[in-house]
Design a protein around this motif. Sequence first.
Motif, PDB file in Angstrom:
ATOM      1  N   THR A 433       0.840  -1.191   0.000  1.00 40.25           N
ATOM      2  CA  THR A 433       0.000   0.000   0.000  1.00 40.25           C
ATOM      3  C   THR A 433       0.880   1.248   0.000  1.00 40.25           C
ATOM      4  OG1 THR A 433      -1.904   1.050   1.070  1.00 40.25           O
ATOM      5  CG2 THR A 433      -0.237   0.079   2.526  1.00 40.25           C
ATOM      6  N   GLY A 434       0.235   2.398   0.143  1.00 38.71           N
ATOM      7  CA  GLY A 434       0.987   3.643   0.049  1.00 38.71           C
ATOM      8  C   GLY A 434       1.200   4.022  -1.405  1.00 38.71           C
ATOM      9  N   SER A 435       2.462   4.141  -1.813  1.00 33.92           N
ATOM     10  CA  SER A 435       2.816   4.603  -3.163  1.00 33.92           C
ATOM     11  C   SER A 435       2.114   5.927  -3.458  1.00 33.92           C
ATOM     12  CB  SER A 435       2.460   3.547  -4.219  1.00 33.92           C
ATOM     13  OG  SER A 435       3.017   3.892  -5.478  1.00 33.92           O
ATOM     14  N   ILE A 436       2.191   6.830  -2.474  1.00 32.44           N
ATOM     15  CA  ILE A 436       1.548   8.140  -2.595  1.00 32.44           C
ATOM     16  C   ILE A 436       2.440   9.004  -3.478  1.00 32.44           C
ATOM     17  CG2 ILE A 436       0.686  10.153  -1.333  1.00 32.44           C
ATOM     18  CD1 ILE A 436       0.519   8.241   1.151  1.00 32.44           C
ATOM     19  N   GLY A 437       2.099   9.045  -4.731  1.00 28.81           N
ATOM     20  CA  GLY A 437       2.876   9.770  -5.717  1.00 28.81           C
ATOM     21  C   GLY A 437       2.133   9.807  -7.030  1.00 28.81           C
ATOM     22  N   GLY A 500      -7.731  12.858   5.560  1.00 31.45           N
ATOM     23  CA  GLY A 500      -8.349  11.580   5.882  1.00 31.45           C
ATOM     24  C   GLY A 500      -7.695  10.882   7.056  1.00 31.45           C
ATOM     25  N   ARG A 501      -6.372  10.963   7.141  1.00 28.31           N
ATOM     26  CA  ARG A 501      -5.637  10.268   8.198  1.00 28.31           C
ATOM     27  C   ARG A 501      -5.334  11.170   9.385  1.00 28.31           C
ATOM     28  NH1 ARG A 501      -6.721   5.694   8.530  1.00 28.31           N
ATOM     29  NH2 ARG A 501      -4.814   5.266   9.713  1.00 28.31           N
ATOM     30  N   GLN A 521       4.531  -2.155   7.682  1.00 21.63           N
ATOM     31  CA  GLN A 521       5.238  -0.883   7.615  1.00 21.63           C
ATOM     32  C   GLN A 521       4.265   0.288   7.567  1.00 21.63           C
ATOM     33  OE1 GLN A 521       7.497  -1.654   4.055  1.00 21.63           O
ATOM     34  NE2 GLN A 521       9.256  -2.506   5.176  1.00 21.63           N
ATOM     35  N   ALA A 522       3.159   0.095   6.845  1.00 14.45           N
ATOM     36  CA  ALA A 522       2.164   1.158   6.730  1.00 14.45           C
ATOM     37  C   ALA A 522       1.498   1.441   8.070  1.00 14.45           C
ATOM     38  CB  ALA A 522       1.114   0.774   5.688  1.00 14.45           C
ATOM     39  N   GLY A 526       1.174   5.027  10.298  1.00 12.92           N
ATOM     40  CA  GLY A 526      -0.140   5.643  10.411  1.00 12.92           C
ATOM     41  C   GLY A 526      -0.968   5.646   9.152  1.00 12.92           C
ATOM     42  N   LEU A 527      -0.545   4.880   8.138  1.00 15.10           N
ATOM     43  CA  LEU A 527      -1.311   4.847   6.892  1.00 15.10           C
ATOM     44  C   LEU A 527      -2.487   3.870   6.972  1.00 15.10           C
ATOM     45  CD1 LEU A 527       1.554   4.982   4.222  1.00 15.10           C
ATOM     46  CD2 LEU A 527       0.117   6.854   5.053  1.00 15.10           C
TER      47      LEU A 527
END
Length: 538
Positions: A433-437, A500-501, A521-522, A526-527
């Motif tokens: 997850t993540g990959s905020i880009g 949101g978070r 890791q997420a 806090g993701l």
Amino acid sequence: MSRRFGSFFYQTKSRHADAAVVRKRSGVLPFIGGFIRKACLFIGAIVLFAIVMGIIAGAFFGGASSSDLPKKMVLVLNITDPIGETETIRSMADPFAPAGLTAPYVIEALDRAAKDSRVQGVLVSLDAGGMQLTHIQELRAAVKRFRLSGKFAHIYSASFADLGSGTGAYYFASAFDKIWMQPVGMVSLTGLSIEMPFAKEALGKLGARAEFLQREDYKSAMESFTRDSMSPENREMMTSILADFSDQIFKDIAVDRGLTNDALKAVMDKGLLTGDDALTANLVTNLDYADALLDSVQGDKKGTKSEVPLVALEDYADAVAKPVSIHAANVALVRVSGEIVPGDDAEPGYATSDYIAEGIREAAENEAIKVILVRIDSPGGSPTASETIRRAIVKAKAEGKKVIVSMGPVAASGGYWVAVDADRIYAMPSTLTGSIGVLMGKFELSGLWEKLGVHWDTISEGENAQIWSMNKPLSESERAALENAIDNTYDSFLTRVAEGRKMKKEEVREIARGRAWTGLQAKERGLVDEIGGMDAAL
């Protein structure tokens, strides 16, 4: 159901009524099947499938009720294809292909069987690798819940090495109380590795070039086309993910099999173990055949058959299990599975934004629904399509609904964008997850056309009219426009995650940077809120 001598426990004789098969079907089904096959020659498979299959399914495949099941039974499951998130997609070439098993389907059946006093245990024959790590973990958890109910769970595989590394298949098997393997089988427990191809040079030889811009350094999805090797950031990210995956897998195996870390490391260093070696190392409990396993379950001490009926898990599930979407009367399930794209119709392999948003809206307007469970298995896609789904979640919360997200194998980039406003986010340890880009660009083929002798003439209006043309490289003004669009989209992404978070935007940027994280890791960053599957989310 007839027993077999081989790698599988049983073979269903036919799809019509059979005294040995729990699911009952009408005797006219063969006639209907023949009629369908002939009609397909004239009408076309897809049209006929859409019109007739719903009627046939309702009339003839309704399944037996729970009361039709034996008073005492052992469930059996042959895994011959990888168990995935969604059903196998039927095609025009084979519109009547079997739907296949899904992880939620098997998990629901095992959870119900754990509470069913008629079910004595479960036997699994494994002849397929390739399951995603997250699904293996969800299935392992279901097997362990089943065993905690006091019932046995045995698994058989001819080998854990026939198709190369058997690490994934063995990881699944290690959750069972008994692991049977054919005497000449082997266990390949080699550890994990990643190999990535890089085609920049190959594209150059063809006269093609990949022009992609990214935010930020870890957003590496197109590196295979833009570079000749891993960037330092990509190598750091993938090394971290691989190490976490390895830690999860081998810690679980060590605990399940009662091995010390040193003993397991010695097994991994050896890489390939014979049956006798695997038995000595306590990786398997029995070296014997599938029919011997069946005899051990169905026979008594004198060797006579106890005649405990074997019931296919699929038949049991169809008889007793309710769809997950009505697991509780006030819970609605909405799936976001596949690449996220615009669209208002369901498309196999894609998560069409308006179609999904409409499903969320309908659940929000249903007074009986209190909770909306959004199951995400998506690597991302269109930012605008992701925003459409996110907005539907926000509106549902405004209607007083609780929205919970359950992440499958991947909920990254746009898949994470969709999730950020949920009341709670659940991920499995191995979820990516993540990959905020943000990543935007194109392939440029002008060199290829020159090699082929293909010449293009162009008429355009506007300085950047050809920004998406594959026949020319990006101009300075086109690149500037693309950079501006990427910056704007990335800022919007960061803002939505922060809101949101409930984090500061600077905090989000620090853990974003286009980097993918495992579920564990997420959670540390806090993701996500909790580690667990759909059962925990429900």
